[in-house]
Scaffold this motif. Structure first.
Motif, PDB file in Angstrom:
ATOM      1  N   SER A 227      25.946   1.982 -24.720  1.00 53.09           N
ATOM      2  CA  SER A 227      26.351   2.934 -23.855  1.00 53.09           C
ATOM      3  C   SER A 227      27.720   3.435 -23.741  1.00 53.09           C
ATOM      4  CB  SER A 227      25.959   2.332 -22.468  1.00 53.09           C
ATOM      5  OG  SER A 227      26.776   1.406 -22.080  1.00 53.09           O
ATOM      6  N   LEU A 228      28.563   2.850 -24.469  1.00 52.39           N
ATOM      7  CA  LEU A 228      30.193   3.186 -24.444  1.00 52.39           C
ATOM      8  C   LEU A 228      30.578   4.298 -25.296  1.00 52.39           C
ATOM      9  CD1 LEU A 228      32.699   2.556 -23.054  1.00 52.39           C
ATOM     10  CD2 LEU A 228      33.286   0.883 -24.757  1.00 52.39           C
ATOM     11  N   LEU A 229      30.997   5.422 -24.924  1.00 55.88           N
ATOM     12  CA  LEU A 229      31.495   6.579 -25.750  1.00 55.88           C
ATOM     13  C   LEU A 229      33.056   6.786 -25.589  1.00 55.88           C
ATOM     14  CD1 LEU A 229      30.054   8.569 -27.505  1.00 55.88           C
ATOM     15  CD2 LEU A 229      30.056  10.103 -25.546  1.00 55.88           C
ATOM     16  N   LEU A 230      33.745   6.870 -26.577  1.00 57.09           N
ATOM     17  CA  LEU A 230      35.109   6.901 -26.624  1.00 57.09           C
ATOM     18  C   LEU A 230      35.494   8.722 -27.039  1.00 57.09           C
ATOM     19  CD1 LEU A 230      35.916   3.814 -28.710  1.00 57.09           C
ATOM     20  CD2 LEU A 230      35.674   4.140 -26.208  1.00 57.09           C
ATOM     21  N   ILE A 231      36.240   9.073 -25.859  1.00 56.74           N
ATOM     22  CA  ILE A 231      36.560  10.504 -25.972  1.00 56.74           C
ATOM     23  C   ILE A 231      38.124  10.326 -26.543  1.00 56.74           C
ATOM     24  CG2 ILE A 231      36.650  12.714 -24.853  1.00 56.74           C
ATOM     25  CD1 ILE A 231      34.533  11.785 -22.959  1.00 56.74           C
ATOM     26  N   PRO A 232      38.639  11.143 -27.615  1.00 55.77           N
ATOM     27  CA  PRO A 232      39.798  11.149 -27.900  1.00 55.77           C
ATOM     28  C   PRO A 232      40.586  11.983 -26.790  1.00 55.77           C
ATOM     29  CG  PRO A 232      38.562  12.914 -28.963  1.00 55.77           C
ATOM     30  CD  PRO A 232      37.780  11.925 -28.462  1.00 55.77           C
ATOM     31  N   ILE A 233      41.800  11.442 -26.363  1.00 54.13           N
ATOM     32  CA  ILE A 233      42.919  11.756 -25.577  1.00 54.13           C
ATOM     33  C   ILE A 233      44.436  11.478 -26.192  1.00 54.13           C
ATOM     34  CG2 ILE A 233      41.191  11.751 -23.696  1.00 54.13           C
ATOM     35  CD1 ILE A 233      43.085   9.302 -22.841  1.00 54.13           C
ATOM     36  N   HIS A 234      44.475  11.665 -27.292  1.00 50.37           N
ATOM     37  CA  HIS A 234      45.855  11.174 -28.033  1.00 50.37           C
ATOM     38  C   HIS A 234      46.911  12.227 -27.617  1.00 50.37           C
ATOM     39  CE1 HIS A 234      44.683  13.749 -31.396  1.00 50.37           C
ATOM     40  NE2 HIS A 234      43.643  13.004 -31.321  1.00 50.37           N
TER      41      HIS A 234
END
Length: 162
Positions: free
Chosen positions: A131-138
């Motif tokens: 269920s964990l999704l990682l959205i880029p925010i660099h």
């Protein structure tokens, strides 16, 4: 790190058997120093930009249904690279749709079979892996891209729930 090892203080070297070994050294490796020297002037700028991106995306995501940030508040002295969200319904569809439109989201981790078999012991880790999704925010991402990701995520969630 979780192992309480300062990896930047170790140098990886190849020995005669062509295996990688870790040699302790009280000074940072050449690679770490080179990267630091190339980027030290921008570290404050990078960290500020990442926090701004996190906060901007957080402001949008807390308003969405069926999605919640992994953290309600950004921990102090944390400089994020991604924005972790929990998607409890239709996780795979959301991920596929975001990737289709060019958003480089990633998953947490695939669990090894021994973890999957011990569900009672590792139930939260298994839940996160699904269920964990990682959205880029660099720091290379601008506010227009943050808004695009937030709007796209909102639209995808709305479309799949209608």
């Amino acid at each position: 790190s979780k192992l309480n090892i300062n990896w930047n203080l170790y140098n990886l070297k190849n020995n005669k058997q062509k295996a990688v070994t870790i040699n302790s050294n009280k000074y940072p490796s050449r690679l770490c120093l080179k990267l630091y020297i190339q980027n030290y002037k921008n570290i404050d700028l990078y960290s500020t930009k990442r926090v701004e991106n996190y906060l901007a995306l957080h402001k949008c995501i807390v308003k969405m249904n069926n999605i919640k940030p992994l953290f309600n508040k950004l921990p102090k002295d944390n400089i994020p690279y991604v924005f972790p969200i929990i998607i409890n319904e239709k996780y795979n569809i959301v991920k596929i749709e975001l990737v289709k439109i060019g958003i480089a989201v990633t998953s947490w981790n695939d669990m090894p079979p021994e973890i999957e078999k011990s569900f009672k012991l590792y139930d939260f880790a298994i839940h996160l892996s699904k269920s964990l999704l990682l959205i880029p925010i660099h720091h290379s991402i601008g506010i227009n891209q943050i808004n695009f990701m937030a709007n796209s995520l909102s639209k995808i969630i709305k479309d799949i729930n209608d």
